[in-house]
Design a protein around this motif. Structure first.
Motif, mmCIF file in Angstrom:
data_model
loop_
_atom_site.group_PDB
_atom_site.id
_atom_site.type_symbol
_atom_site.label_atom_id
_atom_site.label_comp_id
_atom_site.label_asym_id
_atom_site.label_seq_id
_atom_site.Cartn_x
_atom_site.Cartn_y
_atom_site.Cartn_z
ATOM 1 N N UNK A 26 16.032 -5.009 -7.032
ATOM 2 C CA UNK A 26 14.944 -4.064 -7.269
ATOM 3 C C UNK A 26 13.734 -4.755 -7.903
ATOM 4 N N UNK A 27 13.967 -5.614 -8.913
ATOM 5 C CA UNK A 27 12.865 -6.279 -9.600
ATOM 6 C C UNK A 27 12.132 -7.269 -8.703
ATOM 7 N N UNK A 28 12.884 -8.079 -7.986
ATOM 8 C CA UNK A 28 12.234 -9.063 -7.113
ATOM 9 C C UNK A 28 11.419 -8.359 -6.027
ATOM 10 N N UNK A 29 11.990 -7.301 -5.456
ATOM 11 C CA UNK A 29 11.261 -6.553 -4.423
ATOM 12 C C UNK A 29 10.006 -5.884 -5.006
ATOM 13 N N UNK A 30 10.074 -5.459 -6.264
ATOM 14 C CA UNK A 30 8.925 -4.806 -6.880
ATOM 15 C C UNK A 30 7.761 -5.773 -7.048
ATOM 16 N N UNK A 31 8.033 -6.964 -7.583
ATOM 17 C CA UNK A 31 6.958 -7.886 -7.900
ATOM 18 C C UNK A 31 6.441 -8.619 -6.656
ATOM 19 N N UNK A 32 7.296 -8.890 -5.747
ATOM 20 C CA UNK A 32 6.790 -9.482 -4.496
ATOM 21 C C UNK A 32 6.046 -8.442 -3.654
ATOM 22 N N UNK A 33 6.442 -7.177 -3.837
ATOM 23 C CA UNK A 33 5.710 -6.118 -3.137
ATOM 24 C C UNK A 33 4.291 -5.973 -3.624
ATOM 25 N N UNK A 34 4.051 -6.391 -4.879
ATOM 26 C CA UNK A 34 2.684 -6.342 -5.394
ATOM 27 C C UNK A 34 1.762 -7.269 -4.604
ATOM 28 N N UNK A 35 2.294 -8.421 -4.189
ATOM 29 C CA UNK A 35 1.490 -9.328 -3.365
ATOM 30 C C UNK A 35 1.182 -8.716 -1.996
ATOM 31 N N UNK A 36 2.172 -8.068 -1.423
ATOM 32 C CA UNK A 36 1.961 -7.427 -0.111
ATOM 33 C C UNK A 36 0.943 -6.288 -0.230
ATOM 34 N N UNK A 37 1.037 -5.516 -1.309
ATOM 35 C CA UNK A 37 0.098 -4.406 -1.499
ATOM 36 C C UNK A 37 -1.326 -4.921 -1.722
ATOM 37 N N UNK A 38 -1.475 -6.028 -2.425
ATOM 38 C CA UNK A 38 -2.800 -6.590 -2.663
ATOM 39 C C UNK A 38 -3.461 -7.032 -1.363
ATOM 40 N N UNK A 39 -2.702 -7.722 -0.553
ATOM 41 C CA UNK A 39 -3.272 -8.129 0.749
ATOM 42 C C UNK A 39 -3.485 -6.920 1.658
ATOM 43 N N UNK A 40 -2.630 -5.925 1.519
ATOM 44 C CA UNK A 40 -2.811 -4.724 2.326
ATOM 45 C C UNK A 40 -4.132 -4.033 2.033
ATOM 46 N N UNK A 41 -4.551 -4.030 0.762
ATOM 47 C CA UNK A 41 -5.847 -3.441 0.422
ATOM 48 C C UNK A 41 -6.989 -4.225 1.056
ATOM 49 N N UNK A 42 -6.882 -5.546 1.059
ATOM 50 C CA UNK A 42 -7.928 -6.360 1.688
ATOM 51 C C UNK A 42 -7.997 -6.124 3.196
ATOM 52 N N UNK A 43 -6.840 -6.024 3.832
ATOM 53 C CA UNK A 43 -6.824 -5.784 5.281
ATOM 54 C C UNK A 43 -7.411 -4.416 5.605
ATOM 55 N N UNK A 44 -7.092 -3.433 4.781
ATOM 56 C CA UNK A 44 -7.630 -2.088 5.000
ATOM 57 C C UNK A 44 -9.143 -2.063 4.857
ATOM 58 N N UNK A 45 -9.673 -2.751 3.848
ATOM 59 C CA UNK A 45 -11.115 -2.819 3.659
ATOM 60 C C UNK A 45 -11.782 -3.561 4.809
ATOM 61 N N UNK A 46 -11.153 -4.633 5.283
ATOM 62 C CA UNK A 46 -11.714 -5.372 6.403
ATOM 63 C C UNK A 46 -11.750 -4.514 7.674
ATOM 64 N N UNK A 47 -10.698 -3.759 7.883
ATOM 65 C CA UNK A 47 -10.678 -2.857 9.041
ATOM 66 C C UNK A 47 -11.759 -1.782 8.935
ATOM 67 N N UNK A 48 -11.981 -1.285 7.731
ATOM 68 C CA UNK A 48 -12.996 -0.252 7.543
ATOM 69 C C UNK A 48 -14.390 -0.798 7.823
ATOM 70 N N UNK A 49 -14.666 -2.015 7.348
ATOM 71 C CA UNK A 49 -15.981 -2.617 7.581
ATOM 72 C C UNK A 49 -16.189 -2.891 9.068
#
Length: 279
Positions: free
Chosen positions: A239-262
């Motif tokens: 659970x802990x490893x998935x939580x903290x590594x998921x933070x990296x995926x979520x961070x890049x996901x926000x960048x991809x979403x913003x790039x798609x919007x632009x």
């Protein structure tokens, strides 16, 4: 009174005179009709030539009558040849007042980028991190239980089974979550921990032959697996490893979403500009 003989003679003479007159008249009428009808049968060559008019015989009439059909035959294909361009010109639009259609290539819509590839990569990397952290946790547990550090557990099913379930759960969550935010990864980390915990218990029971035991023995084995410190550590660390590594995926996901919007906004602006230029 008149002499009958004289009257009879006179009547005969008169009759002869009448007959002679009739004969003369018929002769003259026949000669006149013959004279009048003669040119219709055989024209007078000399009189025609003397008058300056051309003389035509049967051969001349036939020779001059034959070329008359040639212009008619030669004229028919000319009508057909001239009919084709007229039809082509009629079908083509020549009206100047008709609206002119202008084709403009529309801009290609931008491709929507995803985050699944990066998520799967992070899932595999987090599996390696989970294996390292879990190995450290097992060493600590054995030191607490027996006071001896042994690395033989690496070959035991209780070590690599949790790692396999963690990799499976992390990859599935990465494919489902995609570009989701941090909250989605927090919830998915709980799911990964439960998959590791209960998946490890079920797999270890099957490996140890729980099916061949009695229901009472199977229940005892199940209770022991639920309280096994290694299994509990595997679930918590998963659970802990998935939580903290998921933070990296979520961070890049926000960048991809913003790039798609632009990219989408730029495409819509370009499309609106070309649409306005066509009007």
């Amino acid at each position: 009174m008149t002499d009958p003989s004289v009257e009879r003679g006179s009547s005969k003479q008169d009759h002869d005179n009448i007959e002679d007159a009739v004969v003369v008249d018929e002769t003259e009428s026949e000669s006149t009709a013959a004279t009048t009808a003669a040119p219709l049968v055989e024209p007078d060559v000399e009189s025609s030539s003397s008058a300056g008019l051309p003389v035509y015989d049967d051969a001349t009439v036939e020779a001059e009558a034959e070329p008359l059909a040639e212009p008619t035959v030669a004229y028919e294909p000319e009508i057909v040849a001239e009919a084709e361009p007229v039809t082509a010109d009629t079908t083509s639009p020549t009206a100047s007042d008709e609206p002119r259609v202008v084709y403009v290539t529309a801009p290609t819509p931008p491709k929507i980028s995803g985050n699944r590839g990066f998520g799967v990569f992070i899932a595999l990397a987090s599996t390696l991190a989970f294996a390292i952290v879990f190995a450290i946790a097992v060493v600590i547990i054995e030191v607490i239980d027996s006071g001896v550090v042994a690395l033989g557990f690496v070959q035991a099913p209780s070590f690599y089974v949790p790692i396999a379930f963690f990799a499976l759960g992390a990859i599935i969550i990465a494919l489902i979550v995609n570009r989701a935010g941090w909250a989605a990864h927090v919830f998915s980390s709980i799911v990964v921990g439960l998959v590791v915990y209960f998946g490890t218990i079920g797999a270890l029971l099957l490996i140890n032959g729980v099916i061949q035991n009695t229901p009472d023995q199977a229940q005892v084995m199940f209770a022991a697996a639920l309280g096994d410190p290694r299994v509990i550590a595997a679930g918590l660390l998963g659970r802990e490893v998935s939580l903290w590594t998921g933070a990296l995926v979520a961070k890049r996901g926000r960048k991809v979403t913003e790039r798609n919007r632009v990219s989408r906004a730029e495409w819509e602006a370009e499309l609106a500009e070309k649409s306005a230029a066509q009007r």
